[in-house]
Design a protein around this motif. Structure first.
Motif, short mmCIF file in Angstrom:
data_model
loop_
_atom_site.label_atom_id
_atom_site.label_comp_id
_atom_site.label_asym_id
_atom_site.label_seq_id
_atom_site.Cartn_x
_atom_site.Cartn_y
_atom_site.Cartn_z
N ILE A 90 0.83 -1.20 0.00
CA ILE A 90 0.00 0.00 0.00
C ILE A 90 0.87 1.25 0.00
O ILE A 90 2.04 1.19 0.31
CB ILE A 90 -0.95 0.03 1.22
CG1 ILE A 90 -0.16 -0.08 2.51
CG2 ILE A 90 -2.00 -1.03 1.11
CD1 ILE A 90 -0.98 0.16 3.73
N SER A 91 0.24 2.35 -0.36
CA SER A 91 0.95 3.63 -0.31
C SER A 91 0.44 4.42 0.90
O SER A 91 -0.48 3.98 1.58
CB SER A 91 0.69 4.41 -1.60
OG SER A 91 -0.66 4.77 -1.65
N VAL A 92 1.03 5.57 1.11
CA VAL A 92 0.67 6.36 2.29
C VAL A 92 -0.82 6.70 2.30
O VAL A 92 -1.48 6.64 3.34
CB VAL A 92 1.52 7.64 2.35
CG1 VAL A 92 0.85 8.69 3.19
CG2 VAL A 92 2.88 7.33 2.92
N GLN A 93 -1.37 7.03 1.12
CA GLN A 93 -2.77 7.42 1.07
C GLN A 93 -3.65 6.24 1.47
O GLN A 93 -4.72 6.42 2.05
CB GLN A 93 -3.17 7.89 -0.33
CG GLN A 93 -2.54 9.19 -0.77
CD GLN A 93 -1.13 9.00 -1.27
OE1 GLN A 93 -0.78 7.90 -1.71
NE2 GLN A 93 -0.31 10.02 -1.19
N GLU A 94 -3.19 5.04 1.15
CA GLU A 94 -4.01 3.87 1.42
C GLU A 94 -3.88 3.37 2.85
O GLU A 94 -4.62 2.48 3.26
CB GLU A 94 -3.64 2.75 0.44
CG GLU A 94 -4.11 3.03 -0.97
CD GLU A 94 -3.15 2.50 -2.02
OE1 GLU A 94 -3.27 2.91 -3.16
OE2 GLU A 94 -2.29 1.68 -1.67
N THR A 95 -2.96 3.95 3.62
CA THR A 95 -2.87 3.51 5.01
C THR A 95 -4.14 3.87 5.76
O THR A 95 -4.43 3.29 6.80
CB THR A 95 -1.68 4.16 5.74
OG1 THR A 95 -1.78 5.57 5.57
CG2 THR A 95 -0.37 3.65 5.23
N ALA A 96 -4.92 4.83 5.21
CA ALA A 96 -6.19 5.19 5.84
C ALA A 96 -7.05 3.94 5.99
O ALA A 96 -7.71 3.75 7.01
CB ALA A 96 -6.90 6.23 5.02
#
Lengths: 211, 487
Positions: A130-136
């Motif tokens: 995942i990327s940082v945005q997807e850590t949500a």
């Protein structure tokens, strides 16, 4: 034999989706030994998940210092809170007309932890891609897991002790207070033991050095 | 049967050993061990590092063929590397050229036809034009001289409603911005810096530190009686210990005790705009013994490319940060060797040199960058100026000299990202613990990978779903026929 190995996973899954039925079965209908075995396995799996999570989860969500990881400590972090919860809950409910036995409290608590296991275990691998945005999504699903667990704990407590909802909430809150109290007592005890030991060691040293 | 249980046991033991191994410690990376310099890693641990500066010379009064310095308290270096030293004990200013040769001594100035002297001056600032500003502490004034040493103006005790009636003006440090406004740090002033207009009239305070209340202490105070309370320490904001001004007119300030942010960058409104993007917020030493206590920062110097250095009076160490707040290097210390100090009070940068003034010994220690220090500074400089290719090359070189410099790996990662080497770039960002950069590189890498393998992945998925559906249909059919057979 085949049927029982199948129920190892079928029953917990049934319980987390139908908690009222599931906990009722746990208390009145199921083979206690088998259920205890499942509960133990859930705890073991949770410990494993915790250790694997600390070591192998993706860089973006993993804030552990790999040099400071200690699997034994991770184990303690799972076992101690669960045991504390069970002991505190048992101590309280015996005073508050709860009908649950200690083993029932332990089992119901362990079963309530299944969502944590189910949601966190896949994330060990998912978090690698995942990327940082997807850590949500990661944090969101974590929150769901915790909410679900709390709900299961609530239903479990209510069923096991045959309480009203309001009384269950009160008991759960008091259990938390009791846990804090127990933690304080434990710390006090250990620090006193430490002092006694160091006192004894000092006397021994004094004798040895003088003699 | 026995063999199988033994087998099982073996697996259990192997499994347990594996569990224990998870906590295995990685070996420390050794950098150049010839120096005792160190650095703080992402995890806040002290790790060895090569020296970025080495002491090359010591300047004393004797070496300049004048009297020995007596309790010198401030130092200033102009852009063309002329060095001005404020020799407080002797009440004079000493000017040296860039090779530390004596140029002139200013120990008096003419005021209304009569010579006037300094009385224990403690702060000195030299403007771009060569004008001198002296915080003449015991005379309670700030003296403004031009480049020839002629008096321009005197800022005496200000008159303002903002000040208490019994206010004593005791300036300690002073700076001047391009608009000729004067900022003064005065003793016993908790409201920030005093700002004076070009004509020397007091205008306002800027940049006060916030009061920091310890909750426990606050609770005690609530229970205390009035008499007890009067005995207790008041909640007062911390005083600043020093200030410096960068090329753009921002004030960098340090405060002595470890409050929330011991280093600040103030804009014209007095708001703190220091960037704290580094692994830890800039604060001097991270690890310290209870004996030494946390860093007490007493001077700050802003160099080019937003790099700034602070001086820690407790340990005599100099910490340098870049504009984003990443720690670059640490050097200095308290001791008796060359390159260590007794009572460091002031710090100034002169090009690739750093000068540290020692008050008790009355000497200036001159530090020169090593190759490592130069490489690192050049890398930061190139990055600041937008020359990312050169900066990544230099960062790679710096990382080669100091494998513990995690910050440098991000520079390499950035360059690789632009060269479209996404996988490698992500690895470098990861090494640098740069999560945002890693995410950016990883996302691009993932996209690339997906684009490359999309066709067979999608066909595989379709095949899998298709076969699953077929199997289910076949099963259902079978069950139906067997059920029918039973009937």
């Amino acid at each position: 034999m085949l049927a029982s190995s199948k129920q190892l996973y079928q029953y917990p899954l049934h319980l987390i989706f139908h908690p009222f039925d599931g906990y009722w079965e746990l208390k009145y209908e199921r083979n206690q030994k088998m259920t205890l075995l499942i509960a133990g396995m859930i705890m073991l799996l949770l410990i494993m998940t915790k250790i694997l999570h600390a070591q192998y989860s993706g860089f973006l969500i993993n804030f552990n210092n790999p040099k400071r990881l200690n699997s034994l400590l991770e184990m303690v972090y799972v076992i101690v809170p669960v045991l504390f919860w069970c002991v505190a809950n048992w101590s309280l409910t015996t005073l508050m007309d709860g009908e649950g036995k200690f083993s029932e409290i332990f089992m119901s608590t362990c079963f309530a932890l299944v969502p944590l296991l189910l949601i966190q275990f896949p994330w060990i691998w998912l978090s690698l891609v995942i990327s940082v945005q997807e850590t949500a999504f990661y944090y969101f699903s974590n929150a769901i897991a915790i909410g679900w667990t709390v709900y299961l704990l609530f239903v479990g407590n209510m069923t096991v002790h045959q309480y009203t909802p309001a009384k269950t909430i009160l008991t759960m809150f008091l259990t938390l207070v009791a846990m804090a109290f127990m933690a304080f007592l434990c710390l006090l005890f250990f620090s006193l033991v430490q002092q006694i030991v160091s006192f004894a060691v000092t006397i021994y040293q004094e004798l040895v050095l003088r003699g | 049967m026995r063999a199988s249980t033994r087998n099982k046991r073996k697996w259990i033991i192997i499994g347990m050993v594996c569990l224990l191994l998870f906590g295995h410690e990685a070996p420390l990376v050794n950098a150049d061990r010839t120096s005792d310099a160190y650095h703080y890693s992402y995890w806040g641990e002290a790790v060895p590092a090569p020296a970025a500066y080495e002491a090359t010379a010591i300047i004393t009064g004797r070496k300049l063929n004048t009297d020995a310095f007596k309790e010198p308290s401030d130092l200033h270096v102009t852009a063309d590397e002329r060095v001005f030293l404020l020799d407080s004990g002797n009440g004079r200013i000493i000017e040296m050229d860039r090779n530390f040769k004596l140029v002139r001594v200013i120990d008096s100035f003419e005021r209304e036809g009569k010579p006037d002297h300094f009385n224990n001056p403690r702060g000195l600032y030299v403007t771009d034009k060569g004008h001198l500003l002296v915080a003449d502490s015991d005379n309670q004034r700030v003296v403004h001289l031009d480049e020839l040493g002629q008096l321009v103006n005197i800022v005496a005790e200000p008159q303002s409603d903002l000040l208490r009636a019994d206010f004593q003006f005791k300036p300690i440090r002073v700076v001047m911005d391009k608009g000729e406004r004067i900022y003064v740090m005065a003793e016993g002033v908790f409201d920030g810096f005093m700002e004076f207009n070009a004509d020397g009239t007091f205008s306002s305070f800027i940049g006060a530190n916030r009061v920091q209340v310890d909750p426990v202490e606050y609770l005690w105070k609530r229970f205390a009686t009035r008499e007890q309370r009067s005995q207790m320490v008041m909640f007062t904001p911390t005083e600043f210990t020093n200030l410096d001004m960068d090329e753009e007119g921002f004030i960098y300030a340090t405060s002595g005790d470890r409050g929330k942010d011991p280093i600040k960058k103030l804009n014209a409104q007095g708001t703190d705009i220091l960037r704290r993007e580094g692994y830890q917020p800039p604060q001097g030493d991270m690890m310290y013994t209870t004996e030494t206590g946390p860093s007490r920062l007493i001077d700050v110097d802003v160099g080019d490319s937003d790099m700034y250095s602070v001086l820690d009076a407790n340990t005599g160490r100099v910490f340098t940060y870049n504009g984003d707040g990443y720690l670059l290097h640490i050097f200095g210390g308290i001791g008796n060797r060359q390159g260590q100090f007794n009572t460091p009070v002031a710090l100034e940068r002169a090009g690739e040199r750093i000068l540290v003034l020692d008050k008790a010994l009355g000497e200036i220690t001159v530090f020169q960058t090593t190759e490592y220090g130069r490489t690192l500074h050049d890398a930061v400089r190139s990055y600041y100026n937008g020359d990312e290719d050169r900066s990544s090359l230099l960062f790679a070189k710096a990382a080669e000299m100091n494998a513990n410099l995690e910050y440098a790996y991000a520079g390499i990662g950035k360059a690789l990202l632009r060269q479209k080497e996404y996988a490698d770039s992500a690895q470098y960002f990861k090494r640098s613990m740069e999560r945002l950069g890693y995410s950016k590189a990883f996302l691009l890498f993932r996209k690339e990978l997906m684009r490359e393998h999309f066709s067979w992945m999608m066909s595989g998925l379709f095949l899998a779903v298709g076969s699953l559906v077929t199997v289910m249909i076949v099963r259902r059919q079978k069950r139906r026929t067997t059920n029918a057979g039973v009937k």
